[in-house]
Motif scaffolding. Sequence first.
Motif, PDB file in Angstrom:
ATOM      1  N   THR A 193       0.841  -1.193   0.000  1.00 54.64           N
ATOM      2  CA  THR A 193       0.000   0.000   0.000  1.00 54.64           C
ATOM      3  C   THR A 193       0.878   1.246   0.000  1.00 54.64           C
ATOM      4  O   THR A 193       2.072   1.175   0.326  1.00 54.64           O
ATOM      5  CB  THR A 193      -0.911  -0.001   1.228  1.00 54.64           C
ATOM      6  OG1 THR A 193      -0.089   0.038   2.418  1.00 54.64           O
ATOM      7  CG2 THR A 193      -1.775  -1.250   1.265  1.00 54.64           C
ATOM      8  N   PRO A 194       0.343   2.409  -0.351  1.00 63.23           N
ATOM      9  CA  PRO A 194       1.146   3.647  -0.292  1.00 63.23           C
ATOM     10  C   PRO A 194       1.717   3.914   1.087  1.00 63.23           C
ATOM     11  O   PRO A 194       2.816   4.468   1.209  1.00 63.23           O
ATOM     12  CB  PRO A 194       0.151   4.722  -0.729  1.00 63.23           C
ATOM     13  CG  PRO A 194      -0.831   4.007  -1.589  1.00 63.23           C
ATOM     14  CD  PRO A 194      -0.975   2.644  -0.984  1.00 63.23           C
ATOM     15  N   GLU A 195       1.004   3.502   2.132  1.00 64.64           N
ATOM     16  CA  GLU A 195       1.525   3.700   3.479  1.00 64.64           C
ATOM     17  C   GLU A 195       2.738   2.809   3.727  1.00 64.64           C
ATOM     18  O   GLU A 195       3.715   3.233   4.367  1.00 64.64           O
ATOM     19  CB  GLU A 195       0.429   3.403   4.518  1.00 64.64           C
ATOM     20  CG  GLU A 195      -0.679   4.433   4.594  1.00 64.64           C
ATOM     21  CD  GLU A 195      -1.617   4.376   3.393  1.00 64.64           C
ATOM     22  OE1 GLU A 195      -1.619   3.335   2.694  1.00 64.64           O
ATOM     23  OE2 GLU A 195      -2.349   5.365   3.159  1.00 64.64           O
ATOM     24  N   GLU A 196       2.713   1.567   3.229  1.00 65.66           N
ATOM     25  CA  GLU A 196       3.868   0.680   3.385  1.00 65.66           C
ATOM     26  C   GLU A 196       5.053   1.166   2.555  1.00 65.66           C
ATOM     27  O   GLU A 196       6.208   1.050   2.990  1.00 65.66           O
ATOM     28  CB  GLU A 196       3.479  -0.734   2.971  1.00 65.66           C
ATOM     29  CG  GLU A 196       2.482  -1.390   3.916  1.00 65.66           C
ATOM     30  CD  GLU A 196       2.003  -2.738   3.415  1.00 65.66           C
ATOM     31  OE1 GLU A 196       1.547  -3.545   4.238  1.00 65.66           O
ATOM     32  OE2 GLU A 196       2.087  -2.970   2.185  1.00 65.66           O
ATOM     33  N   VAL A 197       4.786   1.716   1.371  1.00 60.16           N
ATOM     34  CA  VAL A 197       5.866   2.289   0.561  1.00 60.16           C
ATOM     35  C   VAL A 197       6.493   3.471   1.291  1.00 60.16           C
ATOM     36  O   VAL A 197       7.728   3.639   1.300  1.00 60.16           O
ATOM     37  CB  VAL A 197       5.329   2.723  -0.814  1.00 60.16           C
ATOM     38  CG1 VAL A 197       6.392   3.475  -1.600  1.00 60.16           C
ATOM     39  CG2 VAL A 197       4.856   1.509  -1.607  1.00 60.16           C
ATOM     40  N   LEU A 198       5.679   4.284   1.943  1.00 57.75           N
ATOM     41  CA  LEU A 198       6.196   5.419   2.709  1.00 57.75           C
ATOM     42  C   LEU A 198       7.036   4.944   3.879  1.00 57.75           C
ATOM     43  O   LEU A 198       8.097   5.515   4.176  1.00 57.75           O
ATOM     44  CB  LEU A 198       5.032   6.276   3.202  1.00 57.75           C
ATOM     45  CG  LEU A 198       5.374   7.417   4.167  1.00 57.75           C
ATOM     46  CD1 LEU A 198       6.317   8.400   3.505  1.00 57.75           C
ATOM     47  CD2 LEU A 198       4.109   8.122   4.639  1.00 57.75           C
ATOM     48  N   GLN A 199       6.616   3.876   4.542  1.00 58.76           N
ATOM     49  CA  GLN A 199       7.353   3.375   5.695  1.00 58.76           C
ATOM     50  C   GLN A 199       8.694   2.764   5.291  1.00 58.76           C
ATOM     51  O   GLN A 199       9.687   2.907   6.018  1.00 58.76           O
ATOM     52  CB  GLN A 199       6.497   2.344   6.437  1.00 58.76           C
ATOM     53  CG  GLN A 199       7.157   1.785   7.699  1.00 58.76           C
ATOM     54  CD  GLN A 199       6.275   0.772   8.399  1.00 58.76           C
ATOM     55  OE1 GLN A 199       5.175   0.462   7.911  1.00 58.76           O
ATOM     56  NE2 GLN A 199       6.727   0.255   9.516  1.00 58.76           N
ATOM     57  N   LEU A 200       8.740   2.089   4.135  1.00 59.42           N
ATOM     58  CA  LEU A 200       9.961   1.396   3.723  1.00 59.42           C
ATOM     59  C   LEU A 200      10.921   2.287   2.949  1.00 59.42           C
ATOM     60  O   LEU A 200      12.143   2.123   3.054  1.00 59.42           O
ATOM     61  CB  LEU A 200       9.598   0.176   2.871  1.00 59.42           C
ATOM     62  CG  LEU A 200       8.802  -0.929   3.581  1.00 59.42           C
ATOM     63  CD1 LEU A 200       8.391  -2.005   2.599  1.00 59.42           C
ATOM     64  CD2 LEU A 200       9.616  -1.526   4.723  1.00 59.42           C
ATOM     65  N   SER A 201      10.395   3.200   2.132  1.00 58.28           N
ATOM     66  CA  SER A 201      11.265   4.031   1.283  1.00 58.28           C
ATOM     67  C   SER A 201      11.357   5.480   1.739  1.00 58.28           C
ATOM     68  O   SER A 201      12.281   6.192   1.337  1.00 58.28           O
ATOM     69  CB  SER A 201      10.769   3.997  -0.171  1.00 58.28           C
ATOM     70  OG  SER A 201       9.498   4.616  -0.281  1.00 58.28           O
ATOM     71  N   GLY A 202      10.400   5.944   2.531  1.00 54.96           N
ATOM     72  CA  GLY A 202      10.412   7.328   2.977  1.00 54.96           C
ATOM     73  C   GLY A 202       9.779   8.300   2.003  1.00 54.96           C
ATOM     74  O   GLY A 202       9.916   9.511   2.185  1.00 54.96           O
ATOM     75  N   HIS A 203       9.100   7.800   0.976  1.00 56.28           N
ATOM     76  CA  HIS A 203       8.480   8.665  -0.031  1.00 56.28           C
ATOM     77  C   HIS A 203       6.962   8.492   0.023  1.00 56.28           C
ATOM     78  O   HIS A 203       6.454   7.359  -0.008  1.00 56.28           O
ATOM     79  CB  HIS A 203       8.999   8.331  -1.431  1.00 56.28           C
ATOM     80  CG  HIS A 203      10.468   8.531  -1.590  1.00 56.28           C
ATOM     81  ND1 HIS A 203      11.053   9.769  -1.652  1.00 56.28           N
ATOM     82  CD2 HIS A 203      11.489   7.629  -1.675  1.00 56.28           C
ATOM     83  CE1 HIS A 203      12.366   9.636  -1.781  1.00 56.28           C
ATOM     84  NE2 HIS A 203      12.653   8.339  -1.798  1.00 56.28           N
ATOM     85  N   ASN A 204       6.282   9.614   0.088  1.00 58.94           N
ATOM     86  CA  ASN A 204       4.821   9.629   0.196  1.00 58.94           C
ATOM     87  C   ASN A 204       4.229   9.777  -1.205  1.00 58.94           C
ATOM     88  O   ASN A 204       4.305  10.848  -1.813  1.00 58.94           O
ATOM     89  CB  ASN A 204       4.367  10.778   1.101  1.00 58.94           C
ATOM     90  CG  ASN A 204       2.897  10.684   1.439  1.00 58.94           C
ATOM     91  OD1 ASN A 204       2.172   9.839   0.924  1.00 58.94           O
ATOM     92  ND2 ASN A 204       2.449  11.555   2.336  1.00 58.94           N
ATOM     93  N   LEU A 205       3.641   8.699  -1.715  1.00 61.09           N
ATOM     94  CA  LEU A 205       3.066   8.742  -3.059  1.00 61.09           C
ATOM     95  C   LEU A 205       1.806   9.596  -3.105  1.00 61.09           C
ATOM     96  O   LEU A 205       1.486  10.165  -4.156  1.00 61.09           O
ATOM     97  CB  LEU A 205       2.751   7.323  -3.534  1.00 61.09           C
ATOM     98  CG  LEU A 205       3.959   6.384  -3.719  1.00 61.09           C
ATOM     99  CD1 LEU A 205       3.491   5.004  -4.148  1.00 61.09           C
ATOM    100  CD2 LEU A 205       4.928   6.947  -4.744  1.00 61.09           C
ATOM    101  N   ARG A 206       1.115   9.709  -2.002  1.00 65.22           N
ATOM    102  CA  ARG A 206      -0.116  10.498  -2.004  1.00 65.22           C
ATOM    103  C   ARG A 206       0.178  11.998  -2.043  1.00 65.22           C
ATOM    104  O   ARG A 206      -0.608  12.775  -2.602  1.00 65.22           O
ATOM    105  CB  ARG A 206      -0.962  10.167  -0.774  1.00 65.22           C
ATOM    106  CG  ARG A 206      -1.385   8.709  -0.698  1.00 65.22           C
ATOM    107  CD  ARG A 206      -2.359   8.494   0.446  1.00 65.22           C
ATOM    108  NE  ARG A 206      -2.661   7.083   0.648  1.00 65.22           N
ATOM    109  CZ  ARG A 206      -3.583   6.419  -0.037  1.00 65.22           C
ATOM    110  NH1 ARG A 206      -4.298   7.046  -0.964  1.00 65.22           N
ATOM    111  NH2 ARG A 206      -3.807   5.133   0.213  1.00 65.22           N
ATOM    112  N   ALA A 207       1.305  12.405  -1.476  1.00 66.99           N
ATOM    113  CA  ALA A 207       1.632  13.832  -1.413  1.00 66.99           C
ATOM    114  C   ALA A 207       2.524  14.278  -2.557  1.00 66.99           C
ATOM    115  O   ALA A 207       2.540  15.462  -2.903  1.00 66.99           O
ATOM    116  CB  ALA A 207       2.299  14.160  -0.072  1.00 66.99           C
TER     117      ALA A 207
END
Length: 324
Positions: free
Chosen positions: A115-129
Motif C-alpha cells: 500500500t502507499p503507506e507501506e511504501v512510505l514506511q519502507l522508502s520514505g516517499h509519500n506517493l499520495r503527497a
Amino acid sequence: MNANLQSILAQYNSSEARSQEKKLQDEKRRKKEEKERKQAVAKGGDTGGKQLKSKLKGQVNGFAPAPKPKPTSTAGVLQAHQNSVSSVSPASAPLAKRLKDVLDTLLQKVGENLTPEEVLQLSGHNLRADAELLREVQKHPRVKTGPGSTAGRAAEWYAYRPEIEGVHDKTSLVNYVRDLRGRPVMMEVLKKSYGRAAEDLQQLRDEGKVLIIGNPDPAKEVVFMCDMMGMQSVSDDVRGLWYEVTMDVQGRVPVPGDTTELQNAVTKAGLRSALAHQPMKRVMPGAKQGRSKARKPRQQRFNPEKATNAHMPQLFSSSQPKGY
C-alpha cells in the motif's frame, strides 16, 4: 643638491622618530605587565603569577598566535558527509533518486502488494503527497498498480512486475527453464521473479537439474537446462560389443588409434572415405578468386597554380614574334 640632502635627512629623522616611538610603547607595555604581575602576586600569592604566566605564554609582542586547526581524518570527513546526506529530506531529492528508491523497495518485496503507506514506511516517499513521483511510478513498465489508480490519485496497492511473469516458486522455475529447450536465460532476470529465486536456483544446480555458467560479472551469469531424460543405462551386452571393437581381441583386427592408420585400414577393407573422394573444385590458372569490382577510371584534376607551358617548347625557342 641641497633639496635632495634635506629630503634624505627628513626621511631619516622620521624613521628614527618611529623607532623611538615603538621603543617607548614596548617599554610602557612591559612596565604595565610587570605592574599587573606584582599586583596579582600581592593579592593571591604565587598563584596569580602562575595564572599571568599561563596567560602570557606563547604571546609575541603581546599578541596571541592564531589557534592551530585540528587535524581531520578521512573517516571524520566521510561521517560528516553521511550526516549531511542523511539530514536531507527524501522529498527534496531528485526525481530519479526518488523513483529508484521506490522501485528498489518494490523489488525487495517482489510478489507482494504494498500500500502507499507501506511504501512510505519502507522508502520514505509519500506517493499520495508527491504528485510528480506518483505519475512516474504509475507509468513505469516494471510496476503493477491496483484498483483506484487515476491521474493524481494513488492506487490501493503497488507491486513489482518481473520480466518473467508466472514464475513464483521452484516448480514453475524449473518448468520455465525446461521449456526454453536448451536456450539460455540470464540468471539476474530469474532472481527478480520472486523472493527465493536465488536460493532455489542454487538448489536446482546442486540437484543437477540446471547448469549455471559463471561470469566475473554476476549480472551476466546464464542458466541452462540440464536435460538427463534421454540418457538411459546401457546393458552389459552392449558394453561387451563396444569393448570387443575397441580392444584387441583374438581373431579380430584392432581399431587403430591414429587417424592416418585408421584411414589406411578403412581403405584396405574396401570402404571409401567420403571426405577423401569428394569432388574438388578446380580453378583455372590465372583466374582470380571471388568477384572483383570494376576499377573506376582515374580522373585527372587540373590545378591552375601548377600549370606550365613546358609541353610547348616552340614558344621559347626563338625571340618574340614580329608585330609586338
